[in-house]
Design a protein around this motif. Sequence first.
Motif, short mmCIF file in Angstrom:
data_model
loop_
_atom_site.label_atom_id
_atom_site.label_comp_id
_atom_site.label_asym_id
_atom_site.label_seq_id
_atom_site.Cartn_x
_atom_site.Cartn_y
_atom_site.Cartn_z
N ASN A 320 43.59 -5.31 -49.39
CA ASN A 320 43.48 -5.03 -47.95
C ASN A 320 44.41 -5.95 -47.15
O ASN A 320 45.12 -5.49 -46.26
CB ASN A 320 42.02 -5.20 -47.50
N ASN A 324 47.68 -4.60 -45.09
CA ASN A 324 47.84 -4.89 -43.66
C ASN A 324 49.17 -5.60 -43.41
O ASN A 324 49.85 -5.32 -42.42
CB ASN A 324 46.69 -5.76 -43.15
N TYR A 328 51.53 -3.76 -40.75
CA TYR A 328 51.77 -4.32 -39.42
C TYR A 328 53.00 -5.24 -39.38
O TYR A 328 53.15 -6.04 -38.48
CB TYR A 328 50.51 -5.05 -38.92
N LYS A 355 53.78 -8.00 -36.22
CA LYS A 355 53.50 -8.02 -34.79
C LYS A 355 52.60 -9.16 -34.36
O LYS A 355 52.47 -9.45 -33.17
CB LYS A 355 52.89 -6.69 -34.38
N GLY A 356 51.95 -9.81 -35.34
CA GLY A 356 51.06 -10.91 -34.99
C GLY A 356 49.77 -10.42 -34.36
O GLY A 356 49.58 -9.21 -34.18
N THR A 382 41.27 2.39 -40.28
CA THR A 382 39.88 2.69 -39.94
C THR A 382 39.21 1.54 -39.19
O THR A 382 38.13 1.70 -38.64
CB THR A 382 39.06 2.92 -41.23
N LEU A 384 37.94 -0.87 -40.67
CA LEU A 384 36.82 -1.31 -41.52
C LEU A 384 37.27 -2.24 -42.63
O LEU A 384 36.43 -2.90 -43.26
CB LEU A 384 36.10 -0.10 -42.13
N GLY A 385 38.58 -2.29 -42.88
CA GLY A 385 39.09 -3.09 -44.01
C GLY A 385 38.67 -4.56 -43.91
O GLY A 385 38.12 -5.12 -44.87
N PRO A 387 36.30 -6.08 -41.89
CA PRO A 387 34.85 -6.33 -41.97
C PRO A 387 34.32 -6.18 -43.40
O PRO A 387 33.43 -6.95 -43.81
CB PRO A 387 34.24 -5.25 -41.07
N PHE A 412 46.60 -14.54 -42.95
CA PHE A 412 45.17 -14.44 -43.29
C PHE A 412 44.94 -15.26 -44.56
O PHE A 412 45.84 -15.39 -45.39
CB PHE A 412 44.79 -12.98 -43.56
P1 ADP Z 1 42.83 -1.11 -40.23
O1 ADP Z 1 44.09 -1.74 -40.71
O2 ADP Z 1 42.37 0.01 -41.09
O3 ADP Z 1 42.87 -0.77 -38.77
P2 ADP Z 1 41.47 -3.66 -40.72
O4 ADP Z 1 40.02 -3.96 -40.57
O5 ADP Z 1 42.10 -3.94 -42.02
O6 ADP Z 1 41.61 -2.13 -40.32
O7 ADP Z 1 42.24 -4.43 -39.56
C1 ADP Z 1 41.72 -4.41 -38.25
C2 ADP Z 1 42.81 -4.63 -37.22
O8 ADP Z 1 43.34 -5.95 -37.35
C3 ADP Z 1 44.01 -3.73 -37.39
O9 ADP Z 1 43.82 -2.49 -36.77
C4 ADP Z 1 45.10 -4.53 -36.70
O10 ADP Z 1 44.99 -4.35 -35.31
C5 ADP Z 1 44.70 -5.96 -37.01
N1 ADP Z 1 45.45 -6.52 -38.17
C6 ADP Z 1 45.01 -6.63 -39.43
N2 ADP Z 1 45.93 -7.22 -40.22
C7 ADP Z 1 46.99 -7.47 -39.43
C8 ADP Z 1 48.28 -8.07 -39.65
N3 ADP Z 1 48.64 -8.51 -40.85
N4 ADP Z 1 49.11 -8.17 -38.59
C9 ADP Z 1 48.74 -7.75 -37.37
N5 ADP Z 1 47.56 -7.17 -37.10
C10 ADP Z 1 46.69 -7.04 -38.11
#
Ligand code: ADP
Length: 429
Positions: A320, A324, A328, A355-356, A382, A384-385, A387, A412
């Motif tokens: 996950n 991500n 992103y 994008k941060g 979604t 949900l990844g 959480p 992360f």
């Molecule tokens: P999803 O990617 O399915 O929307 P996640 O729960 O994995 O769901 O992530 C939630 C939100 O956190 C994402 O929609 C995004 O806005 C933000 N996010 C997660 N990882 C990153 C990342 N590496 N860089 C920027 N934003 C991130």
Amino acid sequence: MARASTRKAPSRAPAPRKRRAAGNNGQPDYPALMARMERLIEISHTLASTLDQGKLLRQIVDAARELTGSEASSILLLDPHTDELRFEATTNLRAAELEGVTVPRAGSIAGWIVSHTEPLLVPDTSKDKRWDPGVDEMTAFHTRSIVGVPLTAREQTIGVLEALNKQDGLYDEDDATTLTWLAAQAAVAIVNARLFLQSDLVAEMVHELRTPLTALMATSHLLLRPEMNDEQRRELVNTLQRETRRLSQLTTDFLDMARLESGRARFRFEIFRMADLIDECIEIVRPQATERGLQVTTHLEAGLPIVESDRDKVKQVMLNLLTNAVKYNRPNGSITVEASTSPGHVRISVADTGKGIPAAAATRLFEKFYRAPDSDQYASGTGLGLPIAKRIIEALGGDIGLLPAGAEGSTFFFDLPQVARLHALSHEV
Ligand code: ADP
């Protein structure tokens, strides 16, 4: 038609009698029964789609009145604390006066039905000892006859569905059968509505499903329009595919989340090398990373420990974070995976050049369904990844979070004890 004059009502719907369903020649009136069946099926569909309990109960009493040709109908639900039956819905004009009125289980017709879990025909209330005229006095409604059936779902009787005063003739076993069919659908719908109210996740799920479903409906509708050219059709099919994938991902994530939230998720511990797991995960996301021109680098501390944890679940979290970092990121950016140890623990971090995370979003990332406002421009998801990842890592006795922002992108991390013992899942995400 002769009025039945039994002093005591039969304790269950009697065996078929000649006058059932009023056929001219004494035969069952099959067209009438079929019409009832069809109407019942139609009503079942409506019931299945209603989750508002008040509305649901009104639909059930309306259907019961209509299907049995009665003057009125009521639902009484059992209050398990007081063992009384409470009027919850009625078609009676002065229904409001009945709201909340209770009848005792012992010595009432409704109570008898609940206790015996059988249908009951009362052809003449004035001759039935169980009949209490108190309710009639309250509503100025004169009850002459009753057919009532238990509302039973999951082997639990939750109340009674009654129809009152057949408009034409006497209640017979066809009425009891029809009402029993309706009650079976109704009881399940009531139990579902109650469960639904208890489950925020389901409420949120229905909400989340709406968007892709609406997109699918609108897109397929457009596809049927003759004026669409080939190029437009291709685009529409792409949308269909994208939304279908999203729906599929949503269902998988919902299931995962529901299992974790309800404590039904299974954890299986095994001994494995963290370094191997990291390499395995990177190889899985490498094709997507390469497609976007992303460089993936690893800094794994020498002598990373062997850990005992749930390998599949840790892999899910790792994937996950990596996915991500790909989704992103900016084109031709990079992803850096680091692993280090502290006594008894191992820390994995995934940094990207994307994008941060805006400060306002940082505290909300681990909330169910949260997506930073501009996320859709980058990739579908979604929400949900993270959480799910948090639930998993906490259950494994670890910690997951976001490290302070550097010059670009985000980092992360998750910490895991070298030897995991299953921790109770917290109910807050
Ligand atoms: P999803 O990617 O399915 O929307 P996640 O729960 O994995 O769901 O992530 C939630 C939100 O956190 C994402 O929609 C995004 O806005 C933000 N996010 C997660 N990882 C990153 C990342 N590496 N860089 C920027 N934003 C991130």
